[in-house]
Design a protein around this motif. Structure first.
Motif, PDB file in Angstrom:
ATOM      1  N   ILE A   1      35.898  12.302  25.585  1.00 37.85           N
ATOM      2  CA  ILE A   1      35.407  11.068  26.194  1.00 37.85           C
ATOM      3  C   ILE A   1      33.902  11.121  26.386  1.00 37.85           C
ATOM      4  CG2 ILE A   1      35.377   9.834  28.402  1.00 37.85           C
ATOM      5  CD1 ILE A   1      38.415  10.366  28.485  1.00 37.85           C
ATOM      6  N   CYS A   2      33.275   9.998  26.077  1.00 39.14           N
ATOM      7  CA  CYS A   2      31.857   9.829  26.371  1.00 39.14           C
ATOM      8  C   CYS A   2      31.721   8.547  27.170  1.00 39.14           C
ATOM      9  CB  CYS A   2      31.043   9.722  25.083  1.00 39.14           C
ATOM     10  SG  CYS A   2      29.299   9.387  25.395  1.00 39.14           S
ATOM     11  N   ARG A   3      30.990   8.598  28.265  1.00 29.44           N
ATOM     12  CA  ARG A   3      30.809   7.398  29.077  1.00 29.44           C
ATOM     13  C   ARG A   3      29.515   6.669  28.750  1.00 29.44           C
ATOM     14  NH1 ARG A   3      34.305   4.464  31.053  1.00 29.44           N
ATOM     15  NH2 ARG A   3      33.618   4.105  33.192  1.00 29.44           N
ATOM     16  N   CYS A   4      28.662   7.320  27.977  1.00 21.71           N
ATOM     17  CA  CYS A   4      27.320   6.753  27.805  1.00 21.71           C
ATOM     18  C   CYS A   4      27.123   5.987  26.504  1.00 21.71           C
ATOM     19  CB  CYS A   4      26.270   7.853  27.836  1.00 21.71           C
ATOM     20  SG  CYS A   4      26.175   8.766  29.367  1.00 21.71           S
ATOM     21  N   THR A   5      27.660   6.490  25.412  1.00 23.06           N
ATOM     22  CA  THR A   5      27.201   6.014  24.105  1.00 23.06           C
ATOM     23  C   THR A   5      28.015   4.873  23.506  1.00 23.06           C
ATOM     24  OG1 THR A   5      28.627   7.548  22.909  1.00 23.06           O
ATOM     25  CG2 THR A   5      26.425   8.339  23.499  1.00 23.06           C
TER      26      THR A   5
ATOM     27  N   GLN B   1      23.481  10.668  25.124  1.00 19.69           N
ATOM     28  CA  GLN B   1      22.581  10.100  26.130  1.00 19.69           C
ATOM     29  C   GLN B   1      22.426  11.097  27.265  1.00 19.69           C
ATOM     30  OE1 GLN B   1      23.215   5.897  26.969  1.00 19.69           O
ATOM     31  NE2 GLN B   1      23.573   5.468  24.822  1.00 19.69           N
ATOM     32  N   CYS B   2      23.389  11.130  28.194  1.00 21.88           N
ATOM     33  CA  CYS B   2      23.226  12.084  29.297  1.00 21.88           C
ATOM     34  C   CYS B   2      23.486  13.507  28.841  1.00 21.88           C
ATOM     35  CB  CYS B   2      24.139  11.725  30.463  1.00 21.88           C
ATOM     36  SG  CYS B   2      25.870  12.211  30.233  1.00 21.88           S
ATOM     37  N   GLY B   3      24.202  13.683  27.752  1.00 20.81           N
ATOM     38  CA  GLY B   3      24.431  15.014  27.219  1.00 20.81           C
ATOM     39  C   GLY B   3      25.597  15.769  27.820  1.00 20.81           C
ATOM     40  N   PHE B   4      26.286  15.161  28.785  1.00 14.62           N
ATOM     41  CA  PHE B   4      27.336  15.924  29.458  1.00 14.62           C
ATOM     42  C   PHE B   4      28.549  16.145  28.555  1.00 14.62           C
ATOM     43  CE2 PHE B   4      30.446  17.021  32.748  1.00 14.62           C
ATOM     44  CZ  PHE B   4      29.685  17.903  33.498  1.00 14.62           C
ATOM     45  N   CYS B   5      28.868  15.160  27.728  1.00 16.49           N
ATOM     46  CA  CYS B   5      29.992  15.311  26.806  1.00 16.49           C
ATOM     47  C   CYS B   5      29.612  16.075  25.559  1.00 16.49           C
ATOM     48  CB  CYS B   5      30.514  13.925  26.383  1.00 16.49           C
ATOM     49  SG  CYS B   5      29.354  13.033  25.302  1.00 16.49           S
ATOM     50  N   THR B   6      28.296  16.230  25.351  1.00 16.93           N
ATOM     51  CA  THR B   6      27.786  16.649  24.044  1.00 16.93           C
ATOM     52  C   THR B   6      28.281  18.006  23.545  1.00 16.93           C
ATOM     53  OG1 THR B   6      25.879  15.285  24.570  1.00 16.93           O
ATOM     54  CG2 THR B   6      25.666  16.752  22.672  1.00 16.93           C
TER      55      THR B   6
HETATM   56  S1  FES Z   1      26.356  11.252  26.513  1.00 15.60           S
HETATM   57 FE1  FES Z   1      26.899  10.966  28.590  1.00 15.60          FE
HETATM   58  S2  FES Z   1      29.021  11.263  28.511  1.00 15.60           S
HETATM   59 FE2  FES Z   1      28.490  11.310  26.439  1.00 15.60          FE
END
Ligand code: FES
Ligand SMILES: Cc1cc2nc3c(=O)[nH]c(=O)nc-3n(C[C@H](O)[C@H](O)[C@H](O)COP(=O)(O)OP(=O)(O)OC[C@H]3O[C@@H](n4cnc5c(N)ncnc54)[C@H](O)[C@@H]3O)c2cc1C
Ligand code: FES
Lengths: 791, 163, 290
Positions: free
Chosen positions: B136-140, B101-106
């Protein structure tokens, strides 16, 4: 280009245009931005919950090589702070200061800031700041904060009560009913006392800012992850005392926001001020400890409810008192979330007689403010636990009790005693579908036989409403909410017939760029590849009253549709001239402008018309050259997403461990733009909801006032093995109030998660009479409940 | 300020000499000195996995290594995954299955996913959940990441694709 | 969250490392896998003036199984967990290692670092206590061999190692032929430090327990559980003995409260986990503490 279109885009799981850079590591987040000459800020934060600051010796830090400036409260002369934009009647003013002025009121409150060549050096300089603290008594519990003789957090307010607000509202919303009568008439009165734990979004990307003051042009560019850049621009300019025209907010990729980035923060002022002082870019990247201490927290409430029921299970009345632990200062939205709790607590049920007191209480803790769900999940926890307790008391199945009290599909619009108008939905149908999906009767049967084998399986139902699509500005006005609820959209068709869409919305992971492109492509009837979406620059994008939130895409989508309607009408007028036809005989279809009935012969592409619009050789009377339109859409009403979740768990009574068996979701968010992304939003919101239900908690030490959960070893977020596979089903009841029928849904998943889990656990342990009334339901807490119950 | 030291970082197949203070983490050196900002920092204490890289082919946390420790080692970051415009099957699958989603963990997730599949070419959903638990992923809510990794594993086993 | 400045050396031999330790003494810290030390540096909770990185000392990384199992202190946890020699001699070790953090942590973290760091919730100190392991500690002045219990005593986040000592080797005596083991821990999330955990190694002659060694972690410090062990010695394997051992374990366990759970809960857990570990051990026949 082709304007023939093969798919309608709305309802399609279009791949995300956001992904291409992100999967290659080429996203651009705040930390990745570093203009030439950037210097770095670090912030000294109070190590004490409550302490007078008698002085700060900055000499040694200032003398350190590589240090550019040190800011203390003394440097903030003439600088304002950010207002609380939700100012309910009777609410005391308690804005969050940029730097603790003379007194620090929570652990993590900014006390001073240092700017140096690198973040490493800036932290070296923090070590050299010498603060003379005088430690004061602290209070980190709401009830203790209200007790006589409690330390007063903010002396100017007299005591720690910030506001007492009563529902049905003094704002003339909601209907009081006869609450006393209902309780007199009741066969049973059921009470519950619930502690909803303190947790928050804890996005994987911490907050960050890069401020760049250009002394010659007198402009401030701020790179920020704000979800509501327009409001930040307005308020930042005011706080700094510079014209708003001087401020430009740029928003790059955001690594999650979850509501927390809706707020304005002290650091917005500090980096900007430092950049103005130094005349060079100043960067601040929050570290994880700061993120846990100083990004707003959410949720924490102590609720007391009483429910009056007749023996057939009819809920006659509900009364409650909600103490909201606001922390040390009111942040951007004041006690807003707690207000929403009061407004939403009657949920899907026809409860005619309702009374609720909401009290905002100051404590020596991090401010409690905007977080995904915004008071709704807290409300759902209270009412859905109360429904289960009532069912247990009356010996009625919890599904049946809900069904008996639900608002029926033909009773909309429904005016709730909490003051909200529910637009549409079919609550009993969603419940029925959820029960069917989970095979309710079968699971109930299995539950019995498993229990005989020592397996404690529980089924937890939680239904919810989510008042979304904030919101009609006039109603926000009635609520003393000092911003508009509208959303603007500008659509420009270029001379080649491609569309650029400018929005104040920010993609924070929810795929807004893709979904708005889908809406635009569908309504312009052109290929989605020919739609570009521009976001994240206040110099280009429309002012947004309310900004990005999980549940605002619906409002933004309508703004896009309305702007496109204007474009199409204009294209028809211009096209009619070119086709030498009467505009009434010309129609826009399939991305073409054609004479009705002669589509084969007398027809132009959007590009043909757009080119003419830019040449402007033949613009109809009254029209202007070019082909663009702006529409600012102010929603007519809120939308109410709704649904039912069912959780099935096994509880290990020896350890208090909870194992997932199943999790079923039935939701109704009106028309769905992109099913794949909707599923992603539900999963994500569920993970936020279940995180707070089971793991996540900001724990404060009563003795010392310290935040004990200030690393990710102590503040536990759900990982892969903590969450189940979710089974999702949709009902679609389009919203009658919005174009397109969309309802906001990005937050809904977290609404019923905690009560579904708590109800399931209580159900698993019903033979012991265990009630689960506090979140998170940690193994330690659960075991002690089991232990006390003699299990 | 302590003396800086000169080290050679072999990242994604090319070596670059950088001069760093011993205290500088490898993550910061990759981001700041090499300008490869796909390696993210989510916690700087080893819990989140956003800074995951491959060091001599093994997944590690780059926030828990010093740049001076990586002198001469072979480092792979997200920028080294996939060749040019050709995406690695793991990248492709994340996009296709909505594993971000946000791509930060990607970036970290993709590297961790590649590592899991390199050791276990046909992982079950449960195995993926256990093996990737350090990211860790906060979005998916993870479900779509699990689906992405499984789908990528299927493609990788037919293509023989790897990092 | 960036470390304070320090000087850095990367010796390539044990002798070099010991000289550096002798020179810098208490101002220095050994850097092994860095999975505990670097977070502390980043938080500035540790501020050594000098860091001695022993990752380049190849002679500290080995596993040699020849009766006594000898493991170099710089052996990575991944290698430890995947070693056939280790699994063959003491299957409880890979079982425990699987619970330590995550793959990326284990790829760097070392056995020596885990013991020297001595987190009270760490698996290995307790497991190695139950296995009656010893470690060698070397300094420029020489070498000494220390039993696990003397290394740990009742300390947390430190050991009896001196400032100038390097932990070089872990020695684990061969298991009795008929011993079996069980390992149980409870953590809030997969891979987290445990709230409580038990490593149990028992030997029976048919059905009577002749030897019992139980190590526990998750309390204020890693510890053997003498009351539990006493309850087992000479008893018949089975629920009654295990229940008595569980109760004994709870009495021995130095439980403590924190954000994750109360001391009362942890004492209860150690009881439950002890019983489960013993059942597991009893179910694992086949000798060599299998
Ligand atoms: S996609 Fe946002 S933290 Fe994994
Ligand atoms: C997210 C995360 C989860 C984790 N989960 C667990 C877990 O569940 N269980 C667990 O046990 N551990 C866990 N750990 C810790 C991990 O196992 C550490 O690697 C280990 O405890 C320390 O080993 P190291 O080699 O990394 O030591 P380092 O971090 O390098 O050193 C730790 C300390 O030991 C000293 N030291 C190291 N080696 C020697 C030596 N040879 N001689 C003398 N002194 C020495 C150092 O000076 C330092 O003080 C986790 C770590 C992280 C980041
Ligand atoms: S940043 Fe390295 S693990 Fe989180």
């Amino acid at each position: 280009m082709t304007t023939t279109q093969e798919t309608r885009w709305i309802g399609v799981s279009a791949p995300r245009r956001e992904d291409a850079p992100l999967i290659r590591g080429r996203g651009r987040y705040i930390a990745d931005i570093e203009p030439a000459g950037t210097v770095h800020m670090a912030i000294l934060r109070s190590p004490y919950a409550h302490a007078r600051i008698n002085g700060i010796d900055t000499a040694a830090a200032e003398a350190l090589d590589g240090v550019h400036c040190v800011l203390t409260a003394a440097d903030l002369e003439g600088i304002g702070d950010f207002p609380t934009i939700w100012r309910l009647p009777g609410q005391k003013e308690s804005n969050t200061p940029a730097l603790a002025p003379g007194k620090a009121r929570y652990v993590g409150e900014p006390v001073a800031a240092v700017v140096a060549d690198s973040r490493y050096m800036a932290e070296d300089a923090l070590d050299l700041l010498d603060v003379d603290y005088e430690i004061l008594d602290h209070v980190v519990d709401v009830e203790a904060a209200l007790a006589d003789g409690a330390p007063v957090i903010n002396e100017d307010l007299g005591d720690n009560t910030i506001i007492e607000y009563t529902f049905p509202g003094i704002n003339a919303l909601g209907v009081a009913g006869d609450i006393e009568g209902a309780f007199e008439e009741a066969d049973e009165i059921v009470s519950g006392r619930f502690k909803v734990g303190r947790y928050s979004g804890v996005a994987l990307e911490t907050r960050g800012l890069v401020a760049d003051w250009d002394d010659l042009r007198q402009t401030l560019t701020l790179h920020s992850g704000s979800q509501v850049a327009s409001l930040l621009r307005t308020e930042l300019a005011a706080a700094l005392g510079i014209p708003e025209t001087s401020v430009r907010i740029l928003t790059p990729n955001i690594g999650g926001a979850f509501g927390n980035q809706w707020d304005r923060y002290p650091e917005d002022i500090l980096v900007s001020l430092a950049s103005m002082k130094l005349g060079r870019p100043v960067k601040w990247i929050e570290d994880r400890r700061e993120a846990l201490q100083a990004t707003v927290h959410g949720r924490e409430q102590l609720q007391e409810w009483q429910l009056a029921a007749s023996s057939d299970g009819t809920v006659l009345g509900l009364k409650g008192r909600v103490l909201s632990d606001q922390g040390a200062h009111l942040h951007s939205v004041g006690i807003g979330p707690a207000w929403v709790t009061g407004a939403a607590a009657v949920n899907q049920y026809k409860i005619a007689n309702y009374h609720c007191d909401v009290v905002g209480v100051a404590t020596n803790k991090t401010p409690n403010s905007t977080f995904r769900g915004f008071g709704g999940p807290e409300a759902m926890f209270g009412i859905e636990r109360m429904m289960d307790k009532t069912a247990r008391r009356l010996g009625i199945d919890p599904a049946e009790l809900r069904r008996r009290n639900m608002i029926q599909a033909d009773e909309f619009p429904y005016f709730s005693p909490g003051g909200a108008v529910y637009d549409s939905g079919n609550y009993p149908a969603a419940l029925a579908k959820a029960l069917e999906a989970v095979e309710y009767d079968k699971v109930r049967e299995e539950q019995q036989s498993l229990r005989d084998q020592g397996v404690y399986r529980g089924i937890g139902i939680a239904s919810y409403i989510h008042v979304s699509g904030f919101g009609p500005s006039a109603i926000l006005g009635i609520l003393d909410y000092y911003t508009g609820g509208y959303e603007g959209s500008t659509v420009k068709i270029d001379p080649h017939g491609r569309a650029t869409l400018y929005t104040g919305m920010i993609p924070m992971g929810q795929g807004t760029e893709t979904t708005l492109a889908q809406v635009a492509a569908d309504h312009l009837e052109i290929d989605i590849a020919n739609v570009r979406v521009v976001w994240g620059d206040t110099d280009q994008t429309p002012y947004t009253g309310f900004g990005s939130a999980g549940s605002r895409s619906n409002v933004a989508a309508v703004a896009v549709i309305k702007a496109i309607e204007q474009i199409k009408a204009k294209a028809v007028r211009i096209g009619a001239g070119l086709l030498e036809a009467d505009p009434d005989d010309v129609a826009y279809a399939d991305g073409r402008i054609s004479v009705k009935g002669a589509e084969e012969m007398r027809s132009l592409t959007l590009a043909d018309v757009a080119q003419q619009a830019y040449w402007a050789h033949k613009i109809p009377e009254g029209d202007q050259p070019t082909l663009e339109a702006t529409y600012v859409y102010d929603p007519a009403n809120f939308t109410t997403a709704c649904g039912t979740h069912v959780a099935v768990v096994d509880v290990d009574i020896d350890t208090g461990k909870i194992d997932w068996v199943k999790y079923v979701v039935v939701d109704d968010a009106g028309t769905i733009i992109n099913p794949l992304l909707v599923e992603g939003q539900i999963h994500g919101a569920l993970s936020n909801g279940l995180g707070g239900a089971m793991l996540e908690e900001f724990v404060y030490d009563e003795e010392t006032g310290q935040l004990l959960s200030s690393t990710l070893m102590d503040y536990l977020v759900p990982s892969f093995t903590d969450l189940p596979d979710f089974e999702i089903h949709h009902l679609v009841t389009p919203s009658p109030h919005t174009e397109g029928g969309f309802k906001g849904m990005g937050e809904a998943g977290c609404f019923p998660a905690a009560p579904a889990l708590a109800n399931a656990v209580a159900d698993a342990l019903s033979h012991l009479g265990v009630e689960v009334d506090q979140t998170p339901v940690t193994p330690s807490r659960l075991w002690s409940l089991i232990d006390q119950a003699g299990g | 300020m302590a003396e800086t030291m000169s080290v050679v970082l072999n990242v994604n197949g090319s070596g670059r000499a950088v001069s760093v203070e011993p205290r500088k983490t490898l993550a910061d050196a990759i981001r700041e000195d090499l300008g490869l900002t796909g390696t993210h920092l989510g916690c700087e204490h080893g819990v989140c996995g956003a800074c995951t890289i491959l060091l001599d082919g093994e997944v590690v946390r780059s926030c828990l290594l010093l740049a001076v420790q990586a002198d001469g080692a072979e480092i792979t970051t997200i920028e080294g995954i996939g060749a040019g415009d050709d995406l690695h099957p793991m990248q492709q699958a994340f996009s296709e299955y909505h594993g971000l989603q946000c791509g930060f963990c990607t970036p970290g997730m993709i590297l961790a996913g590649i590592d899991v599949v390199s050791r276990n070419p046909d992982p079950t959903p449960q195995e993926i959940r256990e093996e990737m638990g350090g990211n860790i992923c906060r979005c998916t809510g993870y479900q779509k990441i699990v689906e992405s990794v499984q789908a990528a594993a299927a493609v990788m086993s037919t293509e023989g694709g790897s990092a | 969250m960036k470390p304070a400045a320090f000087d850095y050396s990367a010796p390539e031999s044990i002798a070099e490392a010991l000289d550096l330790l002798a020179e810098h003494g208490s101002g220095a810290k050994v850097l092994a896998g860095g999975q505990s030390l670097v977070p502390m540096l980043n938080f500035r909770l540790a501020r050594p003036a000098h860091l001695i990185d022993v990752n380049g000392v190849d002679s500290l990384s080995y596993i040699s199984a020849n009766g006594t199992l000898r493991i170099g202190s710089m052996t990575r946890l991944t290698a430890l967990g995947e070693s056939g020699d280790v699994a063959g001699a003491h299957p409880i070790i890979p079982k425990a290692v699987a619970h330590i953090g995550h793959r990326a942590i284990r790829n760097r973290g070392t056995i020596g670092g885990s013991l020297a760091h001595n987190d009270p919730a760490a698996e290995l100190p307790a497991v190695l206590m139950a296995l009656d392991a010893e470690v060698t500690a070397r300094s420029a002045d020489g070498e000494r061999v220390v039993g696990m219990q003397d290394l740990i005593e009742d300390r947390l986040f430190e050991t009896t190692l001196g400032d100038t000592e390097l932990l070089t080797e872990i020695r684990i005596p061969a298991a009795a032929a008929s011993s079996t083991s069980g390992f149980q821990e409870f953590a809030r999330r997969h891979g987290d430090f445990a709230l409580a955990g038990v490593a149990a190694v028992i030997t029976t002659d048919g059905s009577t327990i002749t030897q019992a060694a139980l190590g526990a972690f998750g309390g204020t410090h890693a510890t053997r559980l003498p009351t539990a062990e006493a309850a087992l010695l000479g008893a018949e394997t089975g629920d009654a003995a295990f229940a008595a051992a569980g109760a004994g374990a709870a009495a021995d366990f130095p439980a403590t409260s924190d954000v994750h759970g109360t001391a009362e809960y942890r004492s209860h857990l150690i009881n439950v986990l002890t019983v489960r570990a013993l059942k597991e051990a009893a179910g694992n026949s086949g000798g060599g503490n299998g």
